[in-house]
Design an enzyme around this catalytic site. Sequence first.
Site, mmCIF file in Angstrom:
data_model
loop_
_atom_site.group_PDB
_atom_site.id
_atom_site.type_symbol
_atom_site.label_atom_id
_atom_site.label_comp_id
_atom_site.label_asym_id
_atom_site.label_seq_id
_atom_site.Cartn_x
_atom_site.Cartn_y
_atom_site.Cartn_z
ATOM 1 N N SER A 1 -10.785 -2.434 4.657
ATOM 2 C CA SER A 1 -9.956 -3.546 4.507
ATOM 3 C C SER A 1 -10.087 -4.646 5.413
ATOM 4 O O SER A 1 -10.301 -4.606 6.599
ATOM 5 C CB SER A 1 -8.587 -3.101 4.676
ATOM 6 N N CYS B 1 -12.588 -6.741 5.655
ATOM 7 C CA CYS B 1 -13.908 -7.057 6.113
ATOM 8 C C CYS B 1 -14.734 -7.879 4.990
ATOM 9 O O CYS B 1 -16.033 -7.669 5.043
ATOM 10 C CB CYS B 1 -14.543 -5.600 6.620
ATOM 11 N N LYS C 1 -14.396 -8.150 1.513
ATOM 12 C CA LYS C 1 -14.693 -7.430 0.445
ATOM 13 C C LYS C 1 -14.228 -8.667 -0.617
ATOM 14 O O LYS C 1 -14.920 -8.784 -1.653
ATOM 15 C CB LYS C 1 -13.661 -6.293 0.069
ATOM 16 N N ASP D 1 -11.762 -4.473 -5.029
ATOM 17 C CA ASP D 1 -11.249 -3.298 -4.081
ATOM 18 C C ASP D 1 -11.489 -1.864 -4.516
ATOM 19 O O ASP D 1 -11.614 -0.920 -3.690
ATOM 20 C CB ASP D 1 -9.736 -3.182 -3.867
ATOM 21 N N ARG E 1 -0.217 -11.015 2.393
ATOM 22 C CA ARG E 1 -0.964 -10.608 1.306
ATOM 23 C C ARG E 1 -0.670 -11.793 -0.057
ATOM 24 O O ARG E 1 0.313 -12.401 -0.005
ATOM 25 C CB ARG E 1 -0.698 -9.356 0.654
ATOM 26 N N GLY F 1 0.796 -1.116 0.093
ATOM 27 C CA GLY F 1 -0.068 0.078 -0.020
ATOM 28 C C GLY F 1 0.798 1.283 0.060
ATOM 29 O O GLY F 1 0.265 2.306 -0.382
ATOM 30 N N ASN G 1 -1.507 -9.095 8.204
ATOM 31 C CA ASN G 1 -1.831 -8.364 7.161
ATOM 32 C C ASN G 1 -1.126 -8.694 5.704
ATOM 33 O O ASN G 1 -0.634 -8.192 4.868
ATOM 34 C CB ASN G 1 -1.359 -6.881 7.354
ATOM 35 N N ASN H 1 -14.014 -11.792 -0.236
ATOM 36 C CA ASN H 1 -14.992 -12.761 -0.247
ATOM 37 C C ASN H 1 -16.394 -12.644 -0.890
ATOM 38 O O ASN H 1 -16.978 -13.592 -1.312
ATOM 39 C CB ASN H 1 -15.294 -13.304 1.240
#
Length: 656
Positions: free
Chosen positions: A319, A321, A323, A344, A438, A270, A436, A325
Amino acid sequence: MKMKPLLVILTKGNLIFHRFPTEFGALTKNGRPKVSVFGKQIRGIGVVHGDLQDLPEKVKSYVEDNVKLCKPDKLHICDGSDAENQKLINIMLEQGTIKPLPKYENCWLARTNPADTARVESKTFICTEKKSETIPTPKNGAVGALGNWMSPNDMDLVVKERFNSCMTGRTMYIVPFSMGPIGSPLSKIGIELTDSPYVVASMRIMTRMGSKVMKQVKDGQAFVKCLHSVGTPSNGIVEDPSWPCDPQRTIILHKPENNEIVSYGSGYGGNSLLGKKCFALRIGSTIAKKEGWLAEHMLILGITNPKGKKRYIAAAFPSACGKTNLAMMTPSLPGYKVECVGDDIAWMRFDKNGQLRAINPENGFFGVAPGTSRSSNPIAMDTIFRNTIFTNVASTSDGGVYWEGMEKEIGSDVAITDWRGNPWSRQKNIPAAHPNSRFCTPAEQCPIIDPAWEDPEGVPISAILFGGRRPAGVPLVYEARDWKHGVFIGASMRSEATAAAEHKGKVIMHDPFAMRPFFGYNFGNYLDHWLSMENKSSNLPKIFHVNWFRKDANGKFLWPGFGENSRVLDWILRRLDGENIADETPIGLIPKKNCLNLKGIEENVNLDELFSLPRDFWLQEVKEIEKYFNEQVGDDLPKEISNQLDSLRKRITKIN
């Protein structure tokens, strides 16, 4: 014909020849060419990939300025080819940045410095002449939570102090990339300069990157300037050469006036993949305001009902939560089909007929790994195990990866090494993968990628969902009464904090529009911009709020979630068709009794508790929202939003 001089570079026994224009013919004392990049002498810099003369003049000027500032040893103009990517992989292998994962096809594991694992919101700034252009003025002694401001003069000082000679000993990669399908009227172009091969390889996945994009710039398209360096600590000592960074001085800067992004000190996604949050949301939102569209932190999915009618939905969640899925959901309701446009980001614009259309400006998924499994998201699991860069997940002795959620998918005889590189056992009470961690994987590999996901005109949006993690008080789904009410719902979103940022613990945070860390300009003006959309069309999408995460008194989830969320989408689609299946409540419209399709559901769902509206909870919710608006937005809060809050308070007081 006069031949142009040649520069011969030896790399691992291979000869790479580069022909320079005649003005590059002079040599320095050590025999290296004096490289005149664009008419000005920059000594000792060789081009190891690409041709400087192929760069458009405005790109040349941008590169020249930053070559002089950063003083790299080499220049590499990225073309996005497979051969180039393989060279980057080899470089990262030599540096120890990645290791191969032989269990899968073309997959790699990177481990970052433990101090460089998340977005650094506290070190992220928007730079404008007036502070009020960036953030509202906090009141009552509150600390501003809607972004950080820095003056352009201070930004210049920060850049000079950190970037001076920061790329010495490294290669500067020139990365042309498109956010959105190349050539789409909804797409935008960026040029990222970086000294990280990990960033280049990841940008190749996450964006449309390479020579085709550079041609767009040649044809006159403007570009966003993106400068990134992993940095060099002020003492000159890089603790871990496999993952260089400067966490003490990390800073992320955005200058909307110039469409410019500057990022220093972090290699994490990010912070370093500047097409992602920095461009797609912060700078993207400022461009969208000027041009009359929306750049949002939203997934986009297509859903087809059993009758074959297809609609597209955009949804904003913070993020981690759910999304990804939801974007890749396998519906439990028979006859339903979900296809993924993006997980996203959504760029949305009304067409000439007043239809809101959206593109996913990204080209890949940068998803949170922990919690992703065959049971929670089988589509993601079918997507990510080829051509993927994993970061900060655990590794296994059979050449694969592991994270929390994969317990049933790894044999007990397989040894696990945690994300820090240490042996790990299932008996340990610490996670094997960073919370976190990825996966960075191409979107086109998704088995349910929507056929129109790269349609240059975008897909038509029929509904917008807001949501977050709310363990108490907030029902499974409710519908906004109208557009203004929907904007208020987005503005008043709250959710448990997640691992995607620096925040600790499961505190309930205000996260309006799931954009709190990503606003590129004053949030009050952002709300005005959303409210103005009502004037652009008579065919506005309906707005809903969803909450998959409500718990009972024992801390157990009241709703099974995952594929069962299709039942909520079914109700939403039927509302779009105008079915009379909703009851008025003080907070909005909820499903009428027996109108949420639970046929075939295995869990015993307590609908009464799931849709209950505790009066004390909602009175407190109104107080929290009012306090937040007063302290954080103050005089910049649009009157329409304060009116919505007053109306909600009056309705809540009438709850028995």
